[in-house]
Design an enzyme around this catalytic site. Structure first.
Site, short mmCIF file in Angstrom:
data_model
loop_
_atom_site.label_atom_id
_atom_site.label_comp_id
_atom_site.label_asym_id
_atom_site.label_seq_id
_atom_site.Cartn_x
_atom_site.Cartn_y
_atom_site.Cartn_z
N HIS A 135 -18.11 -9.67 6.22
CA HIS A 135 -16.98 -8.85 6.41
C HIS A 135 -16.25 -9.77 7.60
O HIS A 135 -16.83 -9.82 8.92
CB HIS A 135 -17.05 -7.65 6.89
CG HIS A 135 -15.71 -6.91 6.85
ND1 HIS A 135 -15.26 -6.23 7.96
CD2 HIS A 135 -14.59 -6.68 6.27
CE1 HIS A 135 -13.99 -5.63 8.12
NE2 HIS A 135 -13.67 -5.85 6.91
N HIS A 136 -14.99 -10.38 7.45
CA HIS A 136 -13.92 -10.69 8.54
C HIS A 136 -12.71 -9.98 8.44
O HIS A 136 -11.85 -10.29 7.63
CB HIS A 136 -13.70 -12.26 8.04
CG HIS A 136 -14.78 -13.07 8.11
ND1 HIS A 136 -14.99 -14.55 7.59
CD2 HIS A 136 -16.12 -13.14 8.80
CE1 HIS A 136 -16.22 -15.19 7.94
NE2 HIS A 136 -16.72 -14.39 8.49
N GLU A 137 -12.53 -9.12 9.41
CA GLU A 137 -11.43 -8.47 9.63
C GLU A 137 -10.70 -9.27 10.82
O GLU A 137 -11.02 -9.52 12.02
CB GLU A 137 -11.58 -7.21 10.13
CG GLU A 137 -10.29 -6.38 10.45
CD GLU A 137 -9.16 -6.49 9.58
OE1 GLU A 137 -8.44 -7.11 9.84
OE2 GLU A 137 -9.34 -5.86 8.47
N ASN A 169 2.56 2.96 7.11
CA ASN A 169 1.56 1.89 6.78
C ASN A 169 1.52 1.35 8.38
O ASN A 169 2.25 1.26 9.20
CB ASN A 169 1.70 1.14 5.73
CG ASN A 169 0.32 0.17 5.37
OD1 ASN A 169 0.19 -0.90 6.04
ND2 ASN A 169 0.03 0.56 4.38
N GLU A 225 -9.58 3.78 -0.78
CA GLU A 225 -9.41 4.36 0.79
C GLU A 225 -8.55 5.47 1.25
O GLU A 225 -8.64 6.11 1.93
CB GLU A 225 -9.45 3.14 1.91
CG GLU A 225 -8.13 2.37 1.59
CD GLU A 225 -7.97 1.08 2.40
OE1 GLU A 225 -9.05 1.07 3.35
OE2 GLU A 225 -7.01 0.46 2.52
N HIS A 235 -8.41 -8.56 1.61
CA HIS A 235 -7.53 -7.37 1.74
C HIS A 235 -6.25 -7.57 2.63
O HIS A 235 -6.25 -8.36 3.41
CB HIS A 235 -8.47 -6.14 2.18
CG HIS A 235 -9.28 -5.86 1.30
ND1 HIS A 235 -9.62 -4.20 1.07
CD2 HIS A 235 -9.94 -6.28 0.32
CE1 HIS A 235 -10.42 -4.29 0.13
NE2 HIS A 235 -10.66 -5.31 -0.48
N GLU A 236 -5.29 -6.64 2.26
CA GLU A 236 -4.12 -6.97 3.04
C GLU A 236 -3.26 -8.18 3.00
O GLU A 236 -2.35 -8.65 3.75
CB GLU A 236 -4.16 -6.37 4.49
CG GLU A 236 -4.62 -5.07 4.76
CD GLU A 236 -6.00 -4.91 4.81
OE1 GLU A 236 -6.47 -3.69 4.57
OE2 GLU A 236 -6.78 -5.82 5.15
N GLU A 295 0.66 -1.42 -0.18
CA GLU A 295 -0.11 -0.13 0.13
C GLU A 295 0.94 1.22 0.00
O GLU A 295 0.91 2.07 1.07
CB GLU A 295 -0.94 -0.08 1.13
CG GLU A 295 -2.12 -1.30 1.09
CD GLU A 295 -2.87 -1.46 2.08
OE1 GLU A 295 -2.89 -0.40 2.95
OE2 GLU A 295 -3.92 -2.20 2.07
N GLU A 303 -7.11 -6.89 -2.54
CA GLU A 303 -6.81 -5.46 -2.43
C GLU A 303 -5.27 -5.46 -2.84
O GLU A 303 -4.86 -5.44 -4.04
CB GLU A 303 -6.90 -4.93 -1.04
CG GLU A 303 -6.66 -3.60 -0.82
CD GLU A 303 -6.56 -3.03 0.65
OE1 GLU A 303 -7.12 -1.96 0.84
OE2 GLU A 303 -6.24 -3.73 1.64
#
Length: 701
Positions: free
Chosen positions: A412-414, A192, A507, A482-483, A170, A501
């Site tokens: 959504h699973h963070e 980051n 974002e 993502h990430e 990122e 992502e």
């Protein structure tokens, strides 16, 4: 329909025989030379139309306790030609030709009686090579100390690069000559939440370059499985890159058990930038689809409860009263709601209604589950359970309401980078999704990895990402990670990996902004390995109009936000702005409603990395086309030929363009809309403003 043509020739060689081989691409434009040098080191070169692309470069690996870099003899060389056409489950085109000439060289070290094989596949658009380790008595288990694949460039090329890092991609791109990377690195390494830059000349793949004599060169990897992610370390005296693998917590690069193999190392080459964008080399180097039933995998256009939290208008957390959360112990019925929690029943119903009215497939809801009060920055193992909703989120009722409207909710699973915690809950979490009718999940890996000391791009995490995708497939769930590591074409093998992502997305426009040329580079770099969930479609580009405390702005005109639905290819496209902002610009919003997310054909009309991209795509199963153009801060004057249209048909083109005074910073919302009839003989000149672009829907009459 597939057609396969195979031809094999075998050449056995003694230790004193010929130690070199040549290979050409099917069209003859690319030529590769391989040899074993006087030290027994494997060496290769690559040229395009007679121009050097890769000068003399060494290959090999160093293992703990022994070397696989020298002392080799060329034991056997095998050549083959392969030609097939295969159909992706989703994609930019409905069919892909996989046509290459192959050279597989078996190398033997007499001293230690070890054997490796290097397999080269030469396509019309580039080269792929990998290391293969057959099972053998003296090579069973080994630990990679380092890989020494070299890419000796033929000049001080212009490059579009981001810093080499074990934990994030990122970063904003920097455009410079290779010789300038060292002096620009410090400024390029911006903050980051998890980052580990490794060198003042280290860069990440996919790396895009342009030579002084007009060659476009792209370095990347394909089929990254059970192996650490590769970055590149530049020797800026010789302009030679070598592979740089992501280590584990102990500093080791990879644990191998034969028979096994490395990912493919890829080199794309052309004198036409459009051919780089159109290349399917990365996909072709991956294995065919591993799933027997793919009927449940569907491209998705979605909206979501997300942007208002990104801008700071709302929160993921339910309350401000908790200093810490203990999952399964903390009682949320005894705390005061903060009044800014976005994932509440009323708001989610509002999004569902908007999605149903305007034809969106799904609604993403972030912040629905307990634990967000202390999720970040504490290296917390048991951080979420992915099962328990907040008191103001009725998971059963909301899913029933969505289904009654013909809409699905997106899970959504963070993970907060706590990998053991995610894997301990994964089966139950996927079962919960099946119970309530979710078929897609956006997962996240924000923060430093737990187990502590592991990196996002190390072998251990590479295996986790694929484990999650395979496990999701068992439950007929599509994954948007993502990430995670940047993709390497594995979506061919596991097409439920519908998005990633792994780069600076929209974002960051709320965190200070992306450079205006950002979206003219990503298709040449990040998208080389697979689609990106870039989250375009922001109409209110002044963030303070969403959250008065945020003075950031989107470095794009409104018209370019429409174009990104075409130029940033993905079967998973989010209209990322708030519903109320779309309702202010319903005439422009019509393009987002109309544009497809799956395609039968794609034509790259114009392209220059860092400057502009114009692409036309034909919607799956129709005669309708959509065109998008994204431009840098320099703007672009596009000259479009519609010769890709069916010559027997007429079309209505609706053109969404930058207004005469449009500018990404000064006047981003200035746009025009006009209609005209076009045929395959039509021509059109359109101006993209600074940081601007245009979008065209072309509907058969």
């Amino acid at each position: 329909m597939q057609s396969v043509l195979l031809s094999l020739s075998f050449l056995m060689m003694s230790a004193w025989g010929l130690q070199a081989e040549d290979l050409k691409s099917p069209n003859g434009r690319l030529a590769m030379h391989f040899e074993v040098d006087g030290m027994g080191c494997p060496v290769y070169t690559l040229s395009y139309k007679g121009k050097p692309v890769i000068k003399r470069s060494r290959l090999g690996l160093e293992a703990e306790g022994f070397s696989l870099r020298e002392g080799f003899q060329l034991q056997k060389a095998e050549t083959a030609t392969f030609d097939e056409t295969w159909k992706p489950v989703w994609g930019e085109v409905s069919s892909i030709r996989n046509h290459y000439n192959e050279l597989a060289v078996t190398l033997h070290q007499p001293k230690d009686d070890r054997t490796i094989r290097i397999r080269f596949r030469l396509y019309d658009d580039g080269l792929g090579f990998r290391y293969e380790f057959p099972e053998q008595k003296n090579l069973v288990y080994f630990v990679i100390k380092d890989e020494y694949s070299e890419f000796a460039m033929a000049g001080d090329h212009k490059a579009f690069w981001i810093p080499g890092d074990y934990d994030t991609q990122e970063y904003d791109y920097t455009e410079s000559h290779l010789s300038e990377i060292r002096k620009l690195m410090k400024a390029a390494v911006t903050f980051n939440t998890s980052q580990t830059p490794f060198s003042p000349t280290g860069v990440q793949t996919a790396l895009m370059m342009k030579s002084a004599d007009g060659l476009y060169i792209n370095l990347h990897e394909a089929a990254l499985v059970d192996y650490p992610c590769m970055s590149l370390e530049l020797d800026d005296k010789t302009m030679t890159f070598r592979s740089w693998l992501t280590p584990d917590a102990q500093g080791k690069k990879g644990y191998m058990q034969t028979p096994c193999q490395s990912p493919w190392r890829t080199i794309m080459v052309s004198d036409d930038a459009r051919e780089i964008l159109a290349s399917k080399l990365t996909l072709n180097l991956n294995e065919p689809c591993a799933l027997k039933d793919v009927s449940w995998i569907k491209p998705v256009k979605y909206i979501g409860v997300w942007w208002e939290m990104i801008t700071g208008k709302s929160t993921w957390a339910y309350t401000n009263d908790l200093l810490s959360v203990h999952i399964g112990v903390t009682d949320y019925t005894k705390v005061k709601p903060n009044g800014t929690h976005a994932a509440n029943n009323d708001k989610v119903r509002r999004y569902i209604d908007f999605a149903a009215k305007h034809g969106f497939d799904q609604v993403l809801v972030e912040g629905w589950n307990i634990g967000w009060e202390d999720w970040f920055g504490h290296s917390k193992d048991y951080v979420f359970d992915f099962l328990t909703p907040y008191p103001d989120f009725d998971i059963k009722a909301l899913n029933e309401y969505a289904h009654s409207k013909g809409v699905k909710l997106m899970m959504h699973h963070e993970t907060s980078a706590s990998i053991r915690n995610y894997e301990r809950h994964m089966e139950e979490a996927y079962q919960l999704m099946n119970k309530y009718g979710y078929n897609a999940v956006k997962s996240g890996y924000v923060g430093n990895i737990i187990p502590r000391g592991e990196h996002h791009y190390g072998q251990w995490m590479i295996n986790h990402y694929l484990y999650a995708v395979k496990k999701a497939a068992e439950h007929h769930i599509m994954v948007n990670a993502h990430e995670a590591v940047r993709p390497t074409g594995l979506c061919r093998t596991y097409p439920n990996l519908i998005g990633n992502e792994a780069a600076r997305g929209t974002e960051y426009e709320s965190f200070g902004g992306n450079k205006p040329f950002h979206t003219t580079i990503l298709p040449f770099t990040r998208l080389m390995g697979g689609p990106m969930d870039y989250t375009p479609g922001i109409f209110e580009t002044r963030i303070k109009n969403v959250n008065p405390e945020n003075n950031s702005f989107v470095h794009s005109t409104l018209a370019r936000q429409l174009a990104l639905f075409v130029t940033m290819y993905s079967p998973l496209q989010m209209a990322a702005d708030l519903p109320e902002n779309y309702e202010r610009f319903m005439d422009a919003f019509q393009f987002i409603k109309d544009v497809a997310v799956d395609w039968d054909d794609s034509k790259y009309l114009e392209a220059e990395p860092g400057r502009y991209i114009t692409v036309a795509r034909k919607a799956k199963g129709t005669n309708n086309w959509f065109v998008g153009c994204t431009a840098s801060e320099n703007g672009h004057m596009a000259n479009i030929s519609f010769d890709f249209l069916d010559p027997k048909r007429k079309y209505t083109a609706t053109i969404y363009a930058d207004g005469p005074t449009a500018h990404y910073e000064k006047n981003p919302q200035a746009y025009t809309i006009k209609k005209m009839t076009v045929t395959n003989k039509s021509r059109l000149t359109l101006r993209a403003a600074s940081g601007g672009g245009f979008a065209i829907s072309i509907i058969e009459q």
